[in-house]
Design a protein around this motif. Structure first.
Motif, mmCIF file in Angstrom:
data_model
loop_
_atom_site.group_PDB
_atom_site.id
_atom_site.type_symbol
_atom_site.label_atom_id
_atom_site.label_comp_id
_atom_site.label_asym_id
_atom_site.label_seq_id
_atom_site.Cartn_x
_atom_site.Cartn_y
_atom_site.Cartn_z
ATOM 1 N N SER A 203 0.812 -1.214 0.000
ATOM 2 C CA SER A 203 0.000 0.000 0.000
ATOM 3 C C SER A 203 0.848 1.268 0.000
ATOM 4 O O SER A 203 1.808 1.395 0.767
ATOM 5 C CB SER A 203 -0.909 0.004 1.232
ATOM 6 N N MET B 205 -4.377 3.789 0.651
ATOM 7 C CA MET B 205 -5.548 2.966 0.356
ATOM 8 C C MET B 205 -6.702 3.336 1.269
ATOM 9 O O MET B 205 -6.530 3.453 2.489
ATOM 10 C CB MET B 205 -5.218 1.476 0.512
ATOM 11 N N HIS C 60 -7.497 3.032 -4.057
ATOM 12 C CA HIS C 60 -6.408 2.145 -3.644
ATOM 13 C C HIS C 60 -5.202 2.380 -4.543
ATOM 14 O O HIS C 60 -5.189 1.959 -5.710
ATOM 15 C CB HIS C 60 -6.847 0.675 -3.720
#
Length: 534
Positions: free
Chosen positions: A399, A402, A412
């Motif tokens: 990530s 997100m 995201h």
């Protein structure tokens, strides 16, 4: 459709089991590799199969031990051979997982070692790098060629430095200072060709034999310090310490030792000089210059940051500069009064892009920065500096930013397991549908450990998504569905499915450092993103 699905399942059952017991043919192995490359569902089933096979094998080994020690013999059944046991377990594991979808990745397959064609033992990461750009001061590169960044591994090829000083460390151990204007062609971990420019080399014992080619002949170093000036019609070689060999066409090899210098304008030239160290830049000279340059860059960043904070479309700007309250990140955007400071969970402070600049280090599955991002964003740009340390082979995504959960409009932004970038917008909650826009691969092993500027622009007006790396446009993608992004609650460097989740969930943690994060309520143009990266 049902018969086709059953046929596909039987085919995967056969290929998985054959792969597990080592009887797979070269043709079937190629077939399985193709299926894994082309289908995410097949990759997830294959990974689940590996997990099931490992669990069954461990159970089988425990049962065998129990029988061998005379325990619980009433449940024992004979097996004709160890190979048969593996074959049985492979078939059983394949039967268990076919049709099950779990989070997973495409694994690196071991290839068979029998059959008419012996395939490679393993698909593994490779590199062609021969050197690294370790430091530099005021470097301006020829933009017609790829311009390397500091700490960039360098592959064979030509580099043109228009001005400034760059230090290149060869994998064999030699260290070369290049003063622009200069052109150098990297050939191997122990060889380069210098066409023009001024160069100084330090060659330790481990790099003995390091070779520099020039239009006037080749220099082979025997463990020394030397300088090479190719900037005019009277090129010169200066030896400051040790000994070098000078190889020129149609003349015997000559040796130059400490304190000597020679003109190279003609093969066999007898123009002898005294070595002049003051005419060259050396590695130790760079220390003070690099420190001063980095202090200037930090001061310039602070000045520019104040102006950027006033941008009317800037909603979030986190500078990652450690404050007395070091477990939060204040929002510095002038138009972001309604957006609270980010909350730091688990991360540690570390040095950022320059001395005096701080950044956050993300390592564990617990590390994250929690942000509340209210509002709708039919146009937006997200940008950050990251230093990625690794990609987890068993983790689909890492990530960057997100949205919590999978609500419609969730955003995201992440790095996929293959090193490409993905911007996903949740288009439908039940059943879950996300429109994903995926860039070409950005993060290869050569980019691990270096600071990289990333940006993504979502532009409903232009009907496209754009990815940028270090200020340069990487790729464009047409928008698939007119879903208005609504980030709401989001996390930097991690993700959780909901605020009240229970039990296990997919791992999405980022492993590396982050320095600065910005969210604009407009799609920045190419020139604007380039200025951010500068």
């Amino acid at each position: 459709m049902k018969m086709k699905s059953e046929s596909n399942s039987q085919e995967l059952h056969r290929l998985f089991a054959a792969k597990a017991d080592g009887t797979i043919t070269a043709e079937d192995h190629e077939r399985l590799s193709t299926l894994l490359k082309e289908s995410a569902a097949v990759r997830r089933q294959w990974f689940a199969f590996q997990d099931a096979e490992s669990a069954l094998l461990a159970w089988s080994q425990r049962e065998t031990m129990r029988r061998d020690t005379g325990l619980d013999l009433s449940t024992a059944q004979s097996t004709p051979s160890g190979r048969g046991n593996v074959r049985y377990l492979g078939a059983l594991a394949a039967g268990i997982v076919i049709g099950l979808i779990v989070w997973g990745v495409w694994p690196k397959l071991e290839s068979p070692t029998s059959g008419p064609t012996k395939l490679a033992a393993r698909d593994e990461a490779t590199t062609s790098s021969v050197a690294v750009l370790s430091r530099g001061v005021n470097m301006e590169w020829d933009h017609s060629l790829a311009a390397p960044a500091v700490n960039t591994p360098l592959v064979p090829g030509v580099l043109r430095l228009q001005s400034g000083v760059a230090e290149i460390e060869f994998f064999q151990g030699a260290r070369l200072c290049v003063e622009g204007p200069a052109e150098i062609q990297l050939i191997s971990p122990g060889e380069a060709f210098c066409r023009y420019g001024r160069f100084s080399a330090h060659v330790p014992t481990q790099a003995r034999g390091f070779r520099l080619g020039t239009p006037k002949g080749d220099i082979v170093d025997l463990g020394t310090d030397f300088g090479l000036d190719l900037n005019d019609n009277a090129p010169e070689l200066h030896v400051f310490k040790g000994e070098v060999e000078l190889h020129q066409p149609q003349t015997p090899m000559r040796k130059l030792t400490t304190g000597n210098a020679a003109g190279l304008e003609q093969p066999g030239s007898t123009r002898m000089l005294v070595a002049n160290a003051a005419a060259f830049h050396f590695s130790h000279d760079l220390d003070a210059r690099v420190s001063e340059s980095r202090r200037e860059a930090f001061a310039h960043w602070q000045e520019v940051s104040t102006r950027r904070n006033a941008d009317p479309d800037l909603r979030v700007r986190l500078d990652f500069q450690e404050k007395p309250d070091s477990r939060s990140l204040p929002n510095l955007a002038a138009q972001g009064d309604d957006i609270a400071a980010g909350t730091i969970v688990g991360c540690n402070w570390t040095e950022g892009r320059w001395p005096g600049k701080t950044a956050l280090q993300f390592h564990s599955v617990s590390d994250r920065v929690r942000l509340n991002l209210p509002g709708e964003y039919p146009q937006f740009t997200v940008a950050t500096w990251v230093q990625l340390h690794s990609l987890n082979a068993r983790q689909n995504q890492s990530s960057l930013c997100m949205s919590q959960g999978l609500e419609v409009g969730g955003m995201h932004w992440q790095v996929l397991h293959d090193g490409s970038l993905c911007l996903g917008i949740v288009a439908q909650a039940h059943p879950h549908v996300t429109e994903d826009y995926i860039s070409p691969i950005v993060f290869t092993p050569e980019r691990f450990g270096q600071w990289v500027h990333l940006a993504a622009a979502f532009d409903m007006a232009a009907h496209e998504v754009r990815f940028y790396v270090d200020g340069a446009l990487l790729s464009r993608h047409p928008i698939k569905r007119q879903t208005v992004p609504k980030p709401v609650m989001a996390e930097l460097g991690n993700w959780i499915p909901s605020s009240d989740y229970r039990g296990p969930h997919a791992v999405r943690n980022f492993v590396g450092c982050m320095d600065e994060f910005s969210l604009y309520a407009r799609a920045l143009g190419d020139a604007e993103v380039r200025k951010l990266a500068e």
